[in-house]
Design an enzyme around this catalytic site. Structure first.
Site, PDB file in Angstrom:
ATOM      1  N   HIS A 177      32.280  28.959  32.367  1.00  0.00           N
ATOM      2  CA  HIS A 177      32.987  29.378  33.591  1.00  0.00           C
ATOM      3  C   HIS A 177      34.203  30.205  33.187  1.00  0.00           C
ATOM      4  O   HIS A 177      35.233  29.669  32.755  1.00  0.00           O
ATOM      5  CB  HIS A 177      33.416  28.181  34.444  1.00  0.00           C
ATOM      6  CG  HIS A 177      34.052  28.608  35.742  1.00  0.00           C
ATOM      7  ND1 HIS A 177      33.335  28.773  36.910  1.00  0.00           N
ATOM      8  CD2 HIS A 177      35.333  28.945  36.050  1.00  0.00           C
ATOM      9  CE1 HIS A 177      34.143  29.178  37.878  1.00  0.00           C
ATOM     10  NE2 HIS A 177      35.368  29.288  37.385  1.00  0.00           N
ATOM     11  N   CYS A 178      34.066  31.504  33.334  1.00  0.00           N
ATOM     12  CA  CYS A 178      35.176  32.414  33.054  1.00  0.00           C
ATOM     13  C   CYS A 178      34.940  33.680  33.872  1.00  0.00           C
ATOM     14  O   CYS A 178      33.876  33.839  34.476  1.00  0.00           O
ATOM     15  CB  CYS A 178      35.267  32.718  31.559  1.00  0.00           C
ATOM     16  SG  CYS A 178      33.712  33.210  30.828  1.00  0.00           S
ATOM     17  N   HIS A 179      35.942  34.524  33.921  1.00  0.00           N
ATOM     18  CA  HIS A 179      35.864  35.722  34.770  1.00  0.00           C
ATOM     19  C   HIS A 179      36.280  36.962  33.988  1.00  0.00           C
ATOM     20  O   HIS A 179      36.957  36.863  32.958  1.00  0.00           O
ATOM     21  CB  HIS A 179      36.810  35.601  35.971  1.00  0.00           C
ATOM     22  CG  HIS A 179      36.740  34.308  36.708  1.00  0.00           C
ATOM     23  ND1 HIS A 179      35.697  33.981  37.546  1.00  0.00           N
ATOM     24  CD2 HIS A 179      37.591  33.240  36.754  1.00  0.00           C
ATOM     25  CE1 HIS A 179      35.905  32.799  38.082  1.00  0.00           C
ATOM     26  NE2 HIS A 179      37.047  32.315  37.610  1.00  0.00           N
ATOM     27  N   TYR A 199      43.971  37.915  46.820  1.00  0.00           N
ATOM     28  CA  TYR A 199      45.000  38.004  45.771  1.00  0.00           C
ATOM     29  C   TYR A 199      44.683  39.190  44.867  1.00  0.00           C
ATOM     30  O   TYR A 199      43.528  39.630  44.798  1.00  0.00           O
ATOM     31  CB  TYR A 199      45.081  36.710  44.944  1.00  0.00           C
ATOM     32  CG  TYR A 199      43.831  36.406  44.139  1.00  0.00           C
ATOM     33  CD1 TYR A 199      43.693  36.821  42.808  1.00  0.00           C
ATOM     34  CD2 TYR A 199      42.776  35.701  44.705  1.00  0.00           C
ATOM     35  CE1 TYR A 199      42.539  36.551  42.083  1.00  0.00           C
ATOM     36  CE2 TYR A 199      41.617  35.418  43.987  1.00  0.00           C
ATOM     37  CZ  TYR A 199      41.511  35.852  42.669  1.00  0.00           C
ATOM     38  OH  TYR A 199      40.364  35.580  41.961  1.00  0.00           O
ATOM     39  N   TYR A 240      31.584  26.484  45.481  1.00  0.00           N
ATOM     40  CA  TYR A 240      32.992  26.132  45.273  1.00  0.00           C
ATOM     41  C   TYR A 240      33.583  25.620  46.586  1.00  0.00           C
ATOM     42  O   TYR A 240      33.595  26.331  47.583  1.00  0.00           O
ATOM     43  CB  TYR A 240      33.764  27.375  44.799  1.00  0.00           C
ATOM     44  CG  TYR A 240      35.169  27.103  44.281  1.00  0.00           C
ATOM     45  CD1 TYR A 240      35.586  25.822  43.915  1.00  0.00           C
ATOM     46  CD2 TYR A 240      36.098  28.132  44.144  1.00  0.00           C
ATOM     47  CE1 TYR A 240      36.861  25.581  43.423  1.00  0.00           C
ATOM     48  CE2 TYR A 240      37.386  27.906  43.656  1.00  0.00           C
ATOM     49  CZ  TYR A 240      37.757  26.628  43.293  1.00  0.00           C
ATOM     50  OH  TYR A 240      39.028  26.387  42.812  1.00  0.00           O
ATOM     51  N   ASP A 250      37.648  28.705  32.458  1.00  0.00           N
ATOM     52  CA  ASP A 250      38.198  29.314  33.680  1.00  0.00           C
ATOM     53  C   ASP A 250      39.184  30.447  33.378  1.00  0.00           C
ATOM     54  O   ASP A 250      39.957  30.854  34.242  1.00  0.00           O
ATOM     55  CB  ASP A 250      38.842  28.291  34.620  1.00  0.00           C
ATOM     56  CG  ASP A 250      39.093  28.870  36.002  1.00  0.00           C
ATOM     57  OD1 ASP A 250      38.306  29.737  36.429  1.00  0.00           O
ATOM     58  OD2 ASP A 250      40.087  28.488  36.647  1.00  0.00           O
TER      59      ASP A 250
HETATM   60  C1  0GY Z   1      38.259  29.749  39.753  1.00  0.00           C
HETATM   61  C2  0GY Z   1      39.180  29.311  40.780  1.00  0.00           C
HETATM   62  C3  0GY Z   1      39.848  30.061  41.681  1.00  0.00           C
HETATM   63  C4  0GY Z   1      39.541  31.413  42.026  1.00  0.00           C
HETATM   64  C5  0GY Z   1      38.310  31.900  42.166  1.00  0.00           C
HETATM   65  O1  0GY Z   1      36.779  33.480  42.800  1.00  0.00           O
HETATM   66  C6  0GY Z   1      37.968  33.220  42.721  1.00  0.00           C
HETATM   67  O2  0GY Z   1      38.860  33.978  43.100  1.00  0.00           O
HETATM   68  O3  0GY Z   1      37.269  31.186  41.811  1.00  0.00           O
HETATM   69  C7  0GY Z   1      40.927  29.432  42.437  1.00  0.00           C
HETATM   70  O4  0GY Z   1      41.840  30.135  42.890  1.00  0.00           O
HETATM   71  O5  0GY Z   1      40.916  28.185  42.587  1.00  0.00           O
HETATM   72  O6  0GY Z   1      37.251  29.094  39.522  1.00  0.00           O
HETATM   73  O7  0GY Z   1      38.509  30.785  39.147  1.00  0.00           O
END
Ligand code: 0GY
Length: 289
Positions: free
Chosen positions: A27-29, A45, A153, A245
């Site tokens: 789980h990462c972005h 955001y 989520y 994350d």
């Molecule tokens: C996460 C959690 C958050 C954000 C997102 O998609 C997103 O913007 O998932 C959060 O703000 O809790 O898993 O990255």
């Protein structure tokens, strides 16, 4: 980037815990860079850019081999930054996208080729506008044909209302961040028990034992989250995955040190067998199987 947005840690510590060979950060972005992959107009955001090169650098530094990159809401349904990162990683990354109900079979196939294996449904109100559940069910029916799963989520107080919908989903389901329990209520609270009971009942449901940095009330080293992670790992050793994350969007209390997050792993997965399942066997089955 938003004025109150906290960028990711510039120089995380080297973890003491050494992940097993083949470990997956599941789980990462990736964010931007915005001049190449602009953020979505409907975003709630605006983050600090967190490009793929930084993610891959962190992967190697922390001792991981693979990533599962999850589309974040700041990129909306524009999955270009995700697909670009997947292509750059070759077989070393898989992805989870965000799509609308009108997505075509060709578009899905193209994303599959790039390594996408799931779609994400977000119910966290501060992150997204409401999407009707029948829209999500339409999407789930489409992606099921490709063998994809759905990542969901939500926050613990919303689970009760969501249960009928979750039971209707035709795919494997992966719940983000242990269903986001309120850890101040304790591990035996009915809210967390409801989630445990649902996982026990729905055998196609998995979860991520992730985000002690988000769930904690006490801060690092996240002692107040240990019992929650351990309960999940002990009860569902074959249906749990883990991730950093990174780059930790929307953290307000502190900037997490990714090395310390890795050192949290042996506190929730206390045997080598549990660690191998959490970090290697389970994510490999779900994303590379
Ligand atoms: C996460 C959690 C958050 C954000 C997102 O998609 C997103 O913007 O998932 C959060 O703000 O809790 O898993 O990255």
């Amino acid at each position: 980037m938003d004025a109150d947005y906290l960028p990711f840690h510039p120089n995380p510590s080297k973890p003491a815990f050494v992940p097993p060979p083949g470990a997956v950060d599941a789980h990462c972005h990736v964010f931007g860079p915005a001049d190449v992959f602009p953020y979505a107009p409907e975003r709630k955001y605006t983050p600090c850019d967190a490009p793929k090169e930084k993610l891959f650098e962190l992967r190697d530094y922390l001792g991981f081999e693979r990533n599962v990159i999850v589309q974040a809401t700041c990129h909306g349904k524009d999955n270009r930054a995700l697909v670009d990162a997947l292509k750059a990683a070759g077989d070393m990354a898989r992805g989870v996208a965000s799509v609308g109900p009108d997505i075509s079979e060709d578009e899905l196939k193209e994303m599959h080729e790039a390594g996408v294996r799931g779609v994400r449904f977000n119910f966290v109100k501060r992150l997204v506008d409401n999407t009707p559940k029948d829209v999500f069910l339409t999407i789930a029916d489409k992606v099921k044909k490709l063998g994809w799963h759905t990542v969901v989520y939500f926050e613990a107080p919303d689970l009760e209302e969501l249960i009928p919908f979750l039971k209707e989903l035709p795919t494997t389901i992966v719940v983000d961040h242990m269903g986001r329990p309120d850890v101040t209520k304790g591990v035996d609270h009915p809210d967390f028990q409801r989630f445990i009971d649902l996982m026990a009942e729905v055998e196609t449901m998995w979860t991520k034992a992730t985000c002690p940095e988000r769930l904690t009330a006490d801060g690092p080293p996240y002692d107040d989250v240990v019992a929650f992670g351990r309960k999940i790992v002990d009860t569902f050793p074959d249906r749990v995955i883990w991730g950093t994350d990174w780059p930790h969007p929307n953290m307000k209390s502190h900037v997490p040190d990714d090395g310390k997050l890795v050192d949290f792993i042996p506190r929730i997965a206390t045997t080598e067998t549990a660690q191998r399942k959490l970090l290697v066997d389970n994510p490999m089955r779900l994303y590379w199987g």
